[in-house]
Design an enzyme around this catalytic site. Structure first.
Site, short mmCIF file in Angstrom:
data_model
loop_
_atom_site.label_atom_id
_atom_site.label_comp_id
_atom_site.label_asym_id
_atom_site.label_seq_id
_atom_site.Cartn_x
_atom_site.Cartn_y
_atom_site.Cartn_z
N LYS A 184 0.77 -1.20 0.01
CA LYS A 184 0.06 0.04 -0.06
C LYS A 184 0.93 1.27 -0.11
CE LYS A 184 -3.58 2.25 2.88
NZ LYS A 184 -4.30 2.24 4.08
N SER A 209 -9.01 3.37 3.19
CA SER A 209 -7.87 3.97 2.18
C SER A 209 -7.38 2.76 1.34
CB SER A 209 -6.96 4.90 3.07
OG SER A 209 -6.22 3.92 4.00
N SER A 264 -10.06 1.65 7.37
CA SER A 264 -9.11 1.86 5.96
C SER A 264 -9.02 0.24 5.48
CB SER A 264 -7.92 2.55 6.03
OG SER A 264 -8.10 3.87 6.07
#
Length: 490
Positions: free
Chosen positions: A94, A169, A193
């Site tokens: 990520k 996210s 997230s």
């Protein structure tokens, strides 16, 4: 014994490699039924098929360089040497934490093109276990907000319907898992997230206990207790496989706990007959929800009953609005402390998105006593849930208050006819686990009539990450949720 129950058999066809569960893939690689080069090329083909539609993987690395890495991993196996369970796994860390030799933008134009010199602990562990990093997964700027879009790479789109949001996210990670562009994926979770994109893309995403997975190293290692790393996967054994690599003590990070007695690859099967589960719903009307969402969640409760659980409808005795205000203060305090230098530089401040500026200005205006008072509320909330967990094995909440929404929106400005007063109020359902530091697994609850995915949070007792995995696995076996595929896959 591990929770990989597959048996040796015929080698999978190259086109079928991406359909293998991660546990199956690891076994097939180690049995040399497929080569690491074949695995890499199979996933490249899947990325080429879907990434132009969904924009989940960004900052891709040169493929010939990656094939060279895969060939070296094949040579290791030929010598009888395995680096770990992720040997030969394509992965895309990520784009929030640093990954050595890779661009780390955090979704911000401030860091566009910035190449990291070191690895975050989890990425170092994934590399050591044999993962091949092929690129980064997309994230919103600084991970703020539950919708993955930024000025550097653009918008990541939903795995079930590319016109909709992928959540955030860890939106890129969730889409990659759902569309078989990666076998498993890492993510992080501060305010849902991992859980929001898991819900939006019908996969499994786990917010781990504080200290289960090292976060950092960073320049502040004591106050940061909200953002945690975690895995995303198509099923729970795959989730456990990645967690077995990511988790564990690191002396550089004193909040990590020693969990040598926990084997995340141990058998997940457990008898839940008579286990009591609390369904918190919309917290007695406190959480505005999109019409139809709670109905999908309600229907999913039958799968807990099918495995023998007793499901009660429960309302925590707590002032939920005071919890929200405490969350706002603690989140802004943390974000401002981490990113103040960007705000103090006028040139960089102009490049920050409005939500980041709002968080920074709130944090900078807080007094020490306001922060301490928020911590008191947080402590009281933890005690409330601790007492509730004396009666109930797990607590259930929706993973999101809305269905996946139009990808062109910035965020839902109204939910269930109620105006949202902040850019993240529509995600309030996820703060309970975060504020208590408890493990929370988002499991697929089902689809609405329009095919939009919905998720449920399973919130476990303090540091009982493995127990949450066991309950999630039993739920999956009863519901068949992991067998539901995106219509894009055909």
């Amino acid at each position: 014994m591990t929770n990989d129950s597959t048996q040796p058999g015929k080698p999978p066809a190259t086109g079928g490699i991406v359909e293998l569960a991660a546990t199956e893939l690891s076994r097939a690689i180690h049995a040399r039924e497929v080569s690491c080069v074949e695995v890499l090329d199979a996933y490249f083909a899947q990325i080429d098929r879907f990434n132009p539609q969904v924009n989940a993987i960004v900052a891709s690395l040169p493929r010939e360089q990656l094939r060279t890495q895969a060939s070296a991993l094949d040579a290791d196996l030929a010598r009888g040497e395995s680096r770990g369970v992720l040997h030969g796994f394509p992965q895309a860390p990520k784009d929030i934490m640093p990954a050595k030799g890779m661009v780390t933008t955090k979704g911000s134009p401030i860091f566009k093109g910035q190449v990291s010199q070191t690895d975050a602990v989890v990425f170092d562990r994934m590399r050591a276990s044999g993962a091949i990093f092929v690129g980064r997964t997309n994230s919103p700027e600084f991970g703020l907000g539950g919708h993955t879009y930024n000025e550097v790479y653009g918008t990541t789109r939903n795995a079930f319907d590319p016109s909709l949001s992928a959540g955030g996210s860890s939106g890129g990670a969730g889409v990659c898992v759902a569309l078989r562009m990666l076998p498993v994926a890492d993510g992080s979770d501060m305010m849902g997230s991992l859980r929001t994109p898991a819900a939006f893309n019908h996969v499994y995403g786990m917010r781990t206990s504080v200290g289960c997975i090292p976060h950092g190293p960073t320049d502040e290692i004591f106050f940061q207790q909200f953002s945690v790393g975690g895995p995303m996967a198509r099923n729970v054994p795959d989730l456990a496989l990645l967690l077995s690599v990511m988790g564990g003590f690191d002396a550089r990070l004193p909040l990590t706990h020693r969990a040598a007695n926990i084997d995340f690859r141990a058998p997940l099967v457990r008898d839940f007959k008579g286990a009591r589960i609390a369904w918190l719903g919309d917290l007695g009307g406190h959480l505005p929800t999109e019409p139809g969402l709670l109905e999908v969640c309600d229907k999913a409760l039958v799968h807990f009953e099918a495995i023998g659980c007793i499901v009660d409808r429960v309302l925590p005795q707590f002032d939920m609005e005071s919890l929200w205000r405490a969350w706002l203060d603690l989140r802004s305090f943390q974000f401002a402390g981490t990113n103040r230098a960007l705000y103090d530089d006028p040139a960089k401040r102009r490049l920050l998105k409005p939500e980041a500026v709002w968080e920074l200005e709130r944090g900078l205006a807080l007094t020490a006593m306001q922060v301490f008072d928020a911590a008191r509320v947080r402590s009281a909330w933890y005690e409330c849930l601790r007492r509730l967990h004396l009666q109930y094995e797990a607590l259930l909440l929706p993973s999101a208050q809305v269905f996946p929404f139009d990808a062109a929106l910035d965020w839902p400005h109204a939910v269930g006819g109620q105006s949202m007063d902040t850019y993240h109020r529509w995600m309030q359902t996820v703060i309970g686990a975060t504020m208590a530091g408890l493990p929370a697994l988002s499991v697929p609850a089902g689809l609405d009539a329009d095919g939009r995915p919905v998720g449920l949070q399973i919130i476990g007792r303090t540091q009982d990450d493995f127990g949450v995995l066991q309950l999630g696995h039993a739920y999956d076996l009863a519901s068949g949720a992991s067998k539901v595929r995106s219509p894009l896959l055909g």
